[in-house]
Design an enzyme around this catalytic site. Structure first.
Site, mmCIF file in Angstrom:
data_model
loop_
_atom_site.group_PDB
_atom_site.id
_atom_site.type_symbol
_atom_site.label_atom_id
_atom_site.label_comp_id
_atom_site.label_asym_id
_atom_site.label_seq_id
_atom_site.Cartn_x
_atom_site.Cartn_y
_atom_site.Cartn_z
ATOM 1 N N VAL A 125 -20.674 1.148 -26.713
ATOM 2 C CA VAL A 125 -20.251 0.324 -25.570
ATOM 3 C C VAL A 125 -21.504 -0.107 -24.805
ATOM 4 O O VAL A 125 -22.284 0.738 -24.365
ATOM 5 C CB VAL A 125 -19.335 1.123 -24.611
ATOM 6 C CG1 VAL A 125 -18.909 0.253 -23.444
ATOM 7 C CG2 VAL A 125 -18.125 1.673 -25.344
ATOM 8 N N ALA B 213 -24.189 -1.466 -25.923
ATOM 9 C CA ALA B 213 -25.429 -1.287 -26.717
ATOM 10 C C ALA B 213 -26.313 -0.210 -26.097
ATOM 11 O O ALA B 213 -25.918 0.944 -26.029
ATOM 12 C CB ALA B 213 -26.151 -2.625 -26.889
ATOM 13 N N LEU C 133 -27.304 0.038 -22.911
ATOM 14 C CA LEU C 133 -27.103 0.308 -21.476
ATOM 15 C C LEU C 133 -26.549 1.719 -21.291
ATOM 16 O O LEU C 133 -25.701 2.159 -22.074
ATOM 17 C CB LEU C 133 -26.107 -0.709 -20.884
ATOM 18 C CG LEU C 133 -26.536 -2.164 -20.857
ATOM 19 C CD1 LEU C 133 -25.403 -3.032 -20.305
ATOM 20 C CD2 LEU C 133 -27.786 -2.338 -20.003
ATOM 21 N N LYS D 247 -13.916 -1.205 -27.421
ATOM 22 C CA LYS D 247 -14.862 -0.639 -26.451
ATOM 23 C C LYS D 247 -14.109 -0.062 -25.253
ATOM 24 O O LYS D 247 -14.444 1.021 -24.756
ATOM 25 C CB LYS D 247 -15.844 -1.718 -25.979
ATOM 26 C CG LYS D 247 -16.805 -2.159 -27.067
ATOM 27 C CD LYS D 247 -17.643 -3.341 -26.609
ATOM 28 C CE LYS D 247 -18.601 -3.784 -27.700
ATOM 29 N NZ LYS D 247 -19.217 -5.079 -27.435
HETATM 30 N N1 LIG Z 1 -25.986 -5.717 -33.601
HETATM 31 C C1 LIG Z 1 -25.618 -5.427 -32.367
HETATM 32 O O1 LIG Z 1 -25.977 -6.076 -31.384
HETATM 33 C C2 LIG Z 1 -24.716 -4.239 -32.134
HETATM 34 C C3 LIG Z 1 -24.430 -3.828 -30.813
HETATM 35 C C4 LIG Z 1 -23.655 -2.691 -30.603
HETATM 36 C C5 LIG Z 1 -23.138 -2.017 -31.687
HETATM 37 N N2 LIG Z 1 -23.395 -2.465 -32.954
HETATM 38 C C6 LIG Z 1 -22.808 -1.758 -34.065
HETATM 39 O O2 LIG Z 1 -23.821 -1.181 -34.877
HETATM 40 C C7 LIG Z 1 -23.330 -1.061 -36.206
HETATM 41 C C8 LIG Z 1 -24.336 -1.633 -37.174
HETATM 42 O O3 LIG Z 1 -24.517 -3.006 -36.904
HETATM 43 P P1 LIG Z 1 -25.481 -3.874 -37.843
HETATM 44 O O4 LIG Z 1 -25.633 -5.168 -37.138
HETATM 45 O O5 LIG Z 1 -26.662 -3.086 -38.220
HETATM 46 O O6 LIG Z 1 -24.548 -4.045 -39.143
HETATM 47 P P2 LIG Z 1 -25.005 -4.524 -40.607
HETATM 48 O O7 LIG Z 1 -26.289 -5.251 -40.543
HETATM 49 O O8 LIG Z 1 -23.801 -5.169 -41.209
HETATM 50 O O9 LIG Z 1 -25.304 -3.141 -41.387
HETATM 51 C C9 LIG Z 1 -24.306 -2.256 -41.756
HETATM 52 C C10 LIG Z 1 -24.903 -1.250 -42.723
HETATM 53 O O10 LIG Z 1 -23.906 -0.279 -43.035
HETATM 54 C C11 LIG Z 1 -23.876 -0.096 -44.449
HETATM 55 N N3 LIG Z 1 -22.531 0.345 -44.830
HETATM 56 C C12 LIG Z 1 -21.362 -0.327 -44.736
HETATM 57 N N4 LIG Z 1 -20.350 0.447 -45.164
HETATM 58 C C13 LIG Z 1 -20.897 1.629 -45.536
HETATM 59 C C14 LIG Z 1 -20.378 2.844 -46.048
HETATM 60 N N5 LIG Z 1 -19.079 3.015 -46.265
HETATM 61 N N6 LIG Z 1 -21.238 3.852 -46.306
HETATM 62 C C15 LIG Z 1 -22.568 3.708 -46.097
HETATM 63 N N7 LIG Z 1 -23.129 2.586 -45.594
HETATM 64 C C16 LIG Z 1 -22.291 1.556 -45.326
HETATM 65 C C17 LIG Z 1 -24.240 -1.423 -45.016
HETATM 66 O O11 LIG Z 1 -24.651 -1.218 -46.352
HETATM 67 P P3 LIG Z 1 -25.195 -2.422 -47.278
HETATM 68 O O12 LIG Z 1 -26.562 -2.760 -46.700
HETATM 69 O O13 LIG Z 1 -25.274 -1.807 -48.632
HETATM 70 O O14 LIG Z 1 -24.204 -3.526 -47.137
HETATM 71 C C18 LIG Z 1 -25.355 -1.847 -44.064
HETATM 72 O O15 LIG Z 1 -26.573 -1.259 -44.453
HETATM 73 C C19 LIG Z 1 -21.970 -1.774 -36.219
HETATM 74 O O16 LIG Z 1 -20.937 -0.821 -36.105
HETATM 75 C C20 LIG Z 1 -22.024 -2.654 -34.991
HETATM 76 O O17 LIG Z 1 -20.739 -2.941 -34.460
HETATM 77 C C21 LIG Z 1 -24.187 -3.538 -33.198
#
Ligand SMILES: NC(=O)c1ccc[n+]([C@@H]2O[C@H](COP(=O)([O-])OP(=O)(O)OC[C@H]3O[C@@H](n4cnc5c(N)ncnc54)[C@H](OP(=O)(O)O)[C@@H]3O)[C@@H](O)[C@H]2O)c1
Length: 385
Positions: A151, A153, A155, A224
């Protein structure tokens, strides 16, 4: 020293590796022992060197799955978790930076003595049953779960929530705008832009999910809100969250391209609402409001001069109303999305666990009857968080 297992090596996971390496925590209080993605695992019980981690992050950024990298092996996520949890890692922490349903993987790790850090909302923002299951398992095994980045990020929203409760305050409501995407859209519309133009710019700037309807439907905000509400004692599932979707009914089942092409069909209705609010001295915000018994998520009119009205760009804002912050709310605001601040939020949770090794996971929050004028404590049900 604490052993870190990274579940997910996407944008946030790679940035987290970079931050850990840059701040020289590898070899200090932390060792990174495993990185897992959908292709496989890289595993070293002794911990990888900084150079190896930086190379792995670079390979992954170039599209090479962990399983195919120089130090990886091919495996399913289940096999990878079985591998790392069967090794006798020192004080292990699993860090979930996926966006997947990882509840089963996390349960395996917690039952084998891992503390947990989440950026992934799904394990605690879905069913109450899954939330309770994780919590009771963590309590049974004396483990902690931290989830700051789910929630706002990086903050300090959940951190603040815990500090208030630990100091005996009672949180009556949390109100805020936890979506950078929706904040941006309403800000642009306030400046006169049609909704569809603002949406196009948000998509081009990478502010939205690949399908922007995930943001516009309110589901992400609802999750969230559910997480925050549960942390102050709310019990219930997503179907108890009243959510207002900004996606017109006729645009819900189209492809993303068709949706974007026809998004101007939503312009007039939203323009009328923005103008109507302006006539009443207010602005529109996509707001979540949670109490211990209710959650609502949707568009509201906020009078100019209130904290939420001053929100700009993709910033998030959260206002706590508590027994001690009643006349004026405690307000937290700033960038609530983005890879670097999200990874920093995750990193902060890891370091807090590293510093907090001696504290039992099930330390009771104050249940003693409150003295006169002191607010009654929040329920102790969140004690592993
Ligand atoms: N980006 C933001 O601003 C932000 C803010 C707050 C929260 N978040 C949260 O942070 C998390 C990550 O975000 P992101 O932007 O880094 O996502 P992303 O770039 O889509 O990366 C997701 C990663 O998880 C891996 N993955 C997916 N399913 C899996 C499983 N079952 N077992 C193991 N690994 C698995 C993927 O593997 P592959 O590489 O093999 O596909 C990828 O490496 C999300 O939940 C997102 O909602 C992000």
């Amino acid at each position: 020293m604490r052993s870190v297992v990274l579940l997910g090596a996407g944008a946030v996971g790679r940035e987290l590796l970079t931050q850990i390496c840059q701040t020289r925590q590898v070899g200090g209080p932390l060792k990174v022992c495993a990185i897992i993605d959908r292709s496989g695992v890289a595993f070293s019980p002794k911990g990888f060197s900084r150079r190896t981690l930086i190379n792995l992050a670079a390979e992954k950024a170039n599209g090479v799955g962990v399983g195919l990298s120089a130090i990886g092996r091919l495996a399913s996520p289940e096999e990878s978790i079985a591998l790392v949890t069967s090794a006798d890692l020192e004080a292990p922490i699993i860090v979930d930076v996926t966006a997947a349903d990882t509840a089963t993987l996390l349960r395996t790790a917690i039952a084998r003595g891992f503390d947990t850090v989440l950026a992934n909302k799904l394990p605690i923002g879905s069913s109450q049953r899954a939330f309770d299951g994780l919590q009771s398992l963590a309590r049974k095994h004396g483990r902690r779960i931290r989830c700051e980045a789910t929630v706002g990020a990086g903050l300090p929203v959940i951190d603040t929530l815990h500090k208030l409760v630990d100091a005996g305050d009672r949180i009556d409501s949390i109100e805020g705008c936890p979506s950078g995407t929706l904040g941006y859209l309403f800000g642009e519309m306030e400046r006169g832009s049609p909704f569809s133009d603002a949406l196009r710019r948000a998509v081009d700037a990478g502010y939205t999910e690949p399908d922007p309807r995930v943001d516009l439907s309110g589901l992400d905000v609802a999750r969230k809100a559910l997480i925050l509400a549960r942390l102050i004692g709310f019990r219930g599932d997503l179907d108890r969250v009243s959510v207002e979707s900004l996606v017109p009914v006729q645009l819900r089942d189209l492809s993303v391209a068709e949706f974007l092409a026809r998004s101007r069909e939503a312009d007039d209705a939203l323009r009328a609402r923005v103008n109507g609010a302006a006539d009443r001295g207010a602005v529109l915000r996509y707001r979540a409001r949670v109490t211990t018994t209710t959650i609502s998520v949707g568009v509201c009119e906020v009078p100019r001069g209130e904290p939420l009205a001053s929100l700009s760009g993709t910033d998030n804002q959260f206002a706590f109303e508590t027994a001690r912050y009643r006349e004026r709310k405690l307000v937290i605001g700033g960038p609530g999305a983005g890879v670097s601040v999200t990874a920093a939020g995750v990193y902060g949770d890891i370091l807090a666990l590293a510093a907090d090794r001696s504290t039992p996971a099930h330390r009771p929050r104050s249940n003693r009857p409150s003295r006169r004028r002191e607010p009654p404590a929040q329920p102790a049900s969140m004690s592993v968080f």
